[in-house]
Scaffold this active site. Structure first.
Site, PDB file in Angstrom:
ATOM      1  N   LEU A   1       0.869  -1.167   0.000  1.00  0.00           N
ATOM      2  CA  LEU A   1       0.000   0.000   0.000  1.00  0.00           C
ATOM      3  C   LEU A   1       0.907   1.219   0.000  1.00  0.00           C
ATOM      4  O   LEU A   1       1.888   1.244   0.748  1.00  0.00           O
ATOM      5  CB  LEU A   1      -0.912   0.031   1.238  1.00  0.00           C
ATOM      6  CG  LEU A   1      -1.964  -1.071   1.364  1.00  0.00           C
ATOM      7  CD1 LEU A   1      -2.718  -0.924   2.690  1.00  0.00           C
ATOM      8  CD2 LEU A   1      -2.942  -1.041   0.199  1.00  0.00           C
ATOM      9  N   ASP A   2       0.603   2.215  -0.812  1.00  0.00           N
ATOM     10  CA  ASP A   2       1.465   3.387  -0.827  1.00  0.00           C
ATOM     11  C   ASP A   2       1.329   4.158   0.488  1.00  0.00           C
ATOM     12  O   ASP A   2       0.437   3.902   1.291  1.00  0.00           O
ATOM     13  CB  ASP A   2       1.195   4.267  -2.049  1.00  0.00           C
ATOM     14  CG  ASP A   2      -0.180   4.893  -2.060  1.00  0.00           C
ATOM     15  OD1 ASP A   2      -0.550   5.543  -1.070  1.00  0.00           O
ATOM     16  OD2 ASP A   2      -0.896   4.753  -3.076  1.00  0.00           O
ATOM     17  N   ARG A   3       2.214   5.101   0.678  1.00  0.00           N
ATOM     18  CA  ARG A   3       2.309   5.804   1.965  1.00  0.00           C
ATOM     19  C   ARG A   3       0.989   6.462   2.373  1.00  0.00           C
ATOM     20  O   ARG A   3       0.643   6.509   3.558  1.00  0.00           O
ATOM     21  CB  ARG A   3       3.412   6.851   1.895  1.00  0.00           C
ATOM     22  CG  ARG A   3       3.691   7.542   3.223  1.00  0.00           C
ATOM     23  CD  ARG A   3       4.808   8.546   3.100  1.00  0.00           C
ATOM     24  NE  ARG A   3       4.441   9.622   2.174  1.00  0.00           N
ATOM     25  CZ  ARG A   3       5.239  10.647   1.872  1.00  0.00           C
ATOM     26  NH1 ARG A   3       6.448  10.706   2.377  1.00  0.00           N
ATOM     27  NH2 ARG A   3       4.836  11.576   1.036  1.00  0.00           N
TER      28      ARG A   3
ATOM     29  N   THR B   1      -2.079   5.519   1.480  1.00  0.00           N
ATOM     30  CA  THR B   1      -3.213   4.606   1.495  1.00  0.00           C
ATOM     31  C   THR B   1      -3.249   3.857   2.817  1.00  0.00           C
ATOM     32  O   THR B   1      -2.217   3.411   3.325  1.00  0.00           O
ATOM     33  CB  THR B   1      -3.129   3.601   0.325  1.00  0.00           C
ATOM     34  OG1 THR B   1      -3.138   4.332  -0.907  1.00  0.00           O
ATOM     35  CG2 THR B   1      -4.306   2.644   0.339  1.00  0.00           C
TER      36      THR B   1
END
Length: 233
Positions: free
Chosen positions: A101-103, A105
């Protein structure tokens, strides 16, 4: 497996540090008897500092990832591993995130040290759906559901159309999106392609596994029943 190697592989310390813990009597059986370095006591019967050992290889856990944390062991800034016990990052085999998951999200993030299981979950053949809830900068136009479900939707810089995805409208600027694949920043790029911008994004379900009240920044170990939910059982 010898006790020293077992504890070192679980991340409780280097072999030297584990040997010191054993000599100090911090490693016991459930009856309170101090164990020796060459003990071959059953895993479930060993206590470290009066606490049961972490699970052996095959451990799976679910984290409710907060915003601002990166799925890495080496990047600068706050890392998802900072939310787990320190020893978890030193386990052998390594405890890895199942996908990323990106930062910015939040939501459901799995970890495991079982490489076979990891690849089974992320394999397109398994078709483990991931469900996201997105808050948008602009109102939905109304044609997004048909576009995302078409199977012909092509993102910039991709040469293969996206698999059909299901969109459920939750509000004027709020939607739930179910994906059957995991491309780089896929949800954000899908909405960007429609002229919109995601202002907040959360993964709320993996297969049939939900966060089920797990607070942001908290984690829990998964059992066989939880894993069955991941695969839709």
């Amino acid at each position: 497996m010898r006790l020293v190697k077992l504890l070192a592989n679980l991340g409780y310390g280097t072999r030297k540090e584990v040997q010191i813990a054993i000599r100090n009597g911090w490693v016991t059986d459930r009856a309170g008897n101090a164990l020796k370095a060459d003990a071959r006591t059953a895993h479930d019967d060993i206590l470290f500092d009066d606490e049961p050992l972490d699970p052996a290889q095959g451990m799976v856990l679910l984290l409710n990832k907060p915003v601002g944390y990166t799925c890495s062991t080496k990047d600068q800034g706050r890392l998802v591993y900072d939310l787990l016990p320190d020893r978890f990052r030193y386990r052998k085999p390594v405890l890895s995130t199942v996908g990323r998951l990106d930062r910015d999200t939040t939501g459901a993030l799995l970890f495991t040290d079982d490489g076979t299981l990891l690849h089974r979950i992320i394999s397109p053949k398994a078709d483990v759906p991931k469900v996201y809830e997105a808050v948008l900068d602009r109102p939905l136009k109304g044609d997004e559901a048909a576009l995302f479900a078409s199977g012909t939707f092509l993102l910039d810089n991709d040469d293969k159309p996206l698999l059909p995805a299901e969109l459920e409208v939750l509000g004027e600027k709020h939607a739930r999106l179910t994906l059957h694949e995991g491309r780089y920043h896929q949800v954000r790029r899908m909405f960007a392609a429609t002229g919109n911008h995601v202002t907040a994004l959360a993964r709320v379900r993996i297969g049939n596994l939900t966060l089920d009240g797990l607070e942001a920044g908290k984690w829990r170990l998964l059992d066989a029943g939880d894993l069955a939910k991941v695969f839709g059982e």
